[in-house]
Scaffold this active site. Structure first.
Site, PDB file in Angstrom:
ATOM      1  CB  SER A 112      -0.935  -0.029   1.199  1.00  0.00           C
ATOM      2  OG  SER A 112      -0.476   0.829   2.192  1.00  0.00           O
ATOM      3  CB  SER A 113       0.055   4.747  -0.808  1.00  0.00           C
ATOM      4  OG  SER A 113      -0.995   4.855   0.131  1.00  0.00           O
ATOM      5  CB  CYS A 114       1.329   3.306   4.499  1.00  0.00           C
ATOM      6  SG  CYS A 114       1.579   1.582   4.764  1.00  0.00           S
ATOM      7  CE1 TYR A 141       0.209  -1.791   4.646  1.00  0.00           C
ATOM      8  CE2 TYR A 141      -0.585  -3.819   5.660  1.00  0.00           C
ATOM      9  CZ  TYR A 141      -0.545  -2.944   4.578  1.00  0.00           C
ATOM     10  OH  TYR A 141      -1.227  -3.247   3.413  1.00  0.00           O
ATOM     11  CE  LYS A 145       1.090  -5.929   2.799  1.00  0.00           C
ATOM     12  NZ  LYS A 145       0.733  -7.175   2.108  1.00  0.00           N
ATOM     13  CG  HIS A 184      -8.394   1.580   6.023  1.00  0.00           C
ATOM     14  ND1 HIS A 184      -8.482   0.229   5.761  1.00  0.00           N
ATOM     15  CD2 HIS A 184      -7.083   1.836   6.199  1.00  0.00           C
ATOM     16  CE1 HIS A 184      -7.271  -0.290   5.768  1.00  0.00           C
ATOM     17  NE2 HIS A 184      -6.405   0.669   6.018  1.00  0.00           N
ATOM     18  CD1 TRP A 207     -12.030   9.810  15.031  1.00  0.00           C
ATOM     19  CD2 TRP A 207     -10.613   8.288  14.195  1.00  0.00           C
ATOM     20  NE1 TRP A 207     -12.466   8.574  15.433  1.00  0.00           N
ATOM     21  CE2 TRP A 207     -11.606   7.625  14.959  1.00  0.00           C
ATOM     22  CE3 TRP A 207      -9.611   7.526  13.581  1.00  0.00           C
ATOM     23  CZ2 TRP A 207     -11.610   6.232  15.103  1.00  0.00           C
ATOM     24  CZ3 TRP A 207      -9.612   6.149  13.723  1.00  0.00           C
ATOM     25  CH2 TRP A 207     -10.616   5.520  14.488  1.00  0.00           C
TER      26      TRP A 207
HETATM   27  O1  GFB Z   1      -7.781   5.621   6.584  1.00  0.00           O
HETATM   28  P1  GFB Z   1      -6.909   5.951   7.755  1.00  0.00           P
HETATM   29  O2  GFB Z   1      -7.175   5.236   9.017  1.00  0.00           O
HETATM   30  O3  GFB Z   1      -5.454   5.595   7.298  1.00  0.00           O
HETATM   31  O4  GFB Z   1      -6.926   7.506   8.114  1.00  0.00           O
HETATM   32  P2  GFB Z   1      -4.193   6.350   6.718  1.00  0.00           P
HETATM   33  C1  GFB Z   1      -6.888   8.486   7.148  1.00  0.00           C
HETATM   34  C2  GFB Z   1      -7.092   9.845   7.776  1.00  0.00           C
HETATM   35  O5  GFB Z   1      -8.493   9.953   8.114  1.00  0.00           O
HETATM   36  C3  GFB Z   1      -6.334  10.153   9.080  1.00  0.00           C
HETATM   37  C4  GFB Z   1      -8.640  10.516   9.406  1.00  0.00           C
HETATM   38  O6  GFB Z   1      -5.893  11.486   8.992  1.00  0.00           O
HETATM   39  C5  GFB Z   1      -7.407  10.043  10.150  1.00  0.00           C
HETATM   40  O7  GFB Z   1      -7.162  10.887  11.260  1.00  0.00           O
HETATM   41  N1  GFB Z   1      -9.909  10.049   9.953  1.00  0.00           N
HETATM   42  C6  GFB Z   1     -10.984  10.840  10.206  1.00  0.00           C
HETATM   43  C7  GFB Z   1     -10.240   8.778  10.252  1.00  0.00           C
HETATM   44  N2  GFB Z   1     -11.996  10.109  10.706  1.00  0.00           N
HETATM   45  C8  GFB Z   1     -11.555   8.821  10.738  1.00  0.00           C
HETATM   46  C9  GFB Z   1     -12.170   7.592  11.130  1.00  0.00           C
HETATM   47  O8  GFB Z   1     -13.330   7.537  11.556  1.00  0.00           O
HETATM   48  N3  GFB Z   1     -11.435   6.452  10.985  1.00  0.00           N
HETATM   49  C10 GFB Z   1     -10.156   6.480  10.505  1.00  0.00           C
HETATM   50  N4  GFB Z   1      -9.504   5.306  10.397  1.00  0.00           N
HETATM   51  N5  GFB Z   1      -9.519   7.626  10.129  1.00  0.00           N
HETATM   52  C11 GFB Z   1      -3.411   3.859   6.591  1.00  0.00           C
HETATM   53  C12 GFB Z   1      -2.278   3.025   7.122  1.00  0.00           C
HETATM   54  O9  GFB Z   1      -3.102   5.219   6.922  1.00  0.00           O
HETATM   55  O10 GFB Z   1      -3.509   3.801   5.174  1.00  0.00           O
HETATM   56  C13 GFB Z   1      -2.407   1.597   6.637  1.00  0.00           C
HETATM   57  O11 GFB Z   1      -2.301   3.074   8.545  1.00  0.00           O
HETATM   58  C14 GFB Z   1      -2.632   1.541   5.137  1.00  0.00           C
HETATM   59  O12 GFB Z   1      -1.218   0.912   6.930  1.00  0.00           O
HETATM   60  C15 GFB Z   1      -3.759   2.452   4.738  1.00  0.00           C
HETATM   61  O13 GFB Z   1      -1.479   1.925   4.480  1.00  0.00           O
HETATM   62  C16 GFB Z   1      -3.914   2.445   3.229  1.00  0.00           C
HETATM   63  O14 GFB Z   1      -4.382   6.618   5.276  1.00  0.00           O
HETATM   64  O15 GFB Z   1      -3.806   7.512   7.569  1.00  0.00           O
END
Ligand code: GFB
Length: 318
Positions: A112-114, A141, A145, A184, A207
């Protein structure tokens, strides 16, 4: 796009019950592939090296889509770093090694892009890999990867194996994990906005600051791209798969309001991590392979919400 891969090739989808694997399975069935192996976790535990080798020795596998992973959103990644590193590393090395041992013709490893540096120049090119430090919240993670994609690259260079890797951007769609805390952003937000509407809440928490930017790709558009990558890409370097469009989390929340029908106020909880400020992928290598036109985010969100309602996803805290 008609695949030119042999329709009765034995194709293993590792992780066929997850968001990505299920999308690939739908695509291969639509394209008329007839010999798809989609073992459940109980049937094939990728953490167990001898079980993986035995499976490959028993099944003459020609092609592998490797979409098995321990995945989660920013909170889950940050909270379970050791598990994310260990499990994703073991699943990748066990499966890539077995594929090399048992003569798999082509292997497509997915990350993934992370995997890219926290502050990589945007849009992110594949050659920015390992050029500076990672986003701390998903380091475990990401390192697993990176090891997987590097192992494919090195099997190509040392043994001439046709093992490639692709790095998708943030994904969403049917079959996603809608857990309130470990999901996510799109499924997490979708559940929260839906429940806020049902309960007539005046406001909903988002968040972080809402400032980070994210690129999103629907899993069925990813599957279209991955079949094209498997069929046409032979490079040792990984290849990005993205939509080429990003938005702020605040803009996503505004879209989510109209998709779910929630009409209250957005409240941003800055005590939650923002993660990487931005991670949009540079996709000229993908575009050079052929036509790729992913659906607009607003359309994909509406389709996913409809799927979630039809499948009563919000009735259980998965
Ligand atoms: O999708 P997300 O959890 O993953 O969070 P990442 C993306 C952004 O959304 C962050 C905000 O800035 C969060 O603070 N956000 C807002 C929320 N509301 C929410 C919510 O209700 N749930 C979540 N989860 N986020 C992941 C990596 O990073 O990207 C994984 O941790 C993977 O390893 C994935 O690579 C594709 O995009 O920040």
């Amino acid at each position: 796009m008609k695949a030119t891969i042999d329709k009765d090739a034995n194709i293993l989808i590792a992780g066929a019950r997850g968001l990505v694997g299920a999308g690939i399975l739908r695509k291969l069935k639509r394209e008329g592939f007839s010999r798809i192996l989609a073992p459940t976790h109980a049937e094939l535990d990728y953490l167990n090296q001898s079980v993986v080798h035995e499976y490959f020795s028993k099944n003459r596998i020609n092609l592998v889509f490797f979409a098995a992973a321990k995945v989660g959103g920013i909170l889950a990644n940050n909270k379970f770093q050791a598990d994310f590193l260990y499990e994703n590393l073991m699943m990748a090395t066990n499966t890539i090694h077995a594929a090399a041992n048992y003569g798999v013709d082509k292997f497509l490893f997915l990350g993934s892009s992370c995997i890219y540096p926290k502050l990589a120049p945007q849009p992110i090119r594949e050659d920015s890999l390992l050029t500076s430090s990672l986003e701390p919240t998903n380091e475990g993670y990401a390192i697993a990867k990176i090891a997987g994609l590097k192992l494919c690259e090195m099997y190509q260079r040392q043994y001439g194996k046709n093992f490639i890797s692709a790095m998708p951007t943030n994904l969403y769609g049917p079959g996603d994990n809608f857990h309130p805390e470990h999901s996510h952003v799109i499924p997490g937000m979708m559940r929260r906005f839906h429940e806020a509407k049902l309960n007539g809440l005046k406001e909903v928490v988002v968040w972080g600051t809402g400032k980070p930017m994210r690129e999103f790709l629907h899993v069925d558009d990813l599957a279209d791209a991955l079949l094209m990558v498997l069929e046409k890409y032979e490079g040792a370097e990984t290849i990005n798969v993205g939509s080429g469009v990003d938005c702020t989390i605040r803009e996503l929340a505004e879209m989510m309001k109209s998709v779910t029908g929630f009409t209250g106020k957005l409240v941003f909880d800055a005590s939650k991590p923002d993660g990487t400020p931005r991670k949009i992928l540079e996709i000229s290598k993908l575009k050079a392979l052929g036509e790729f036109s992913p659906r607009p985010l607003a359309q994909g969100l509406a389709e996913t919400y409809r799927w979630a309602l039809e499948n009563k996803v919000f009735d259980s805290a998965r």
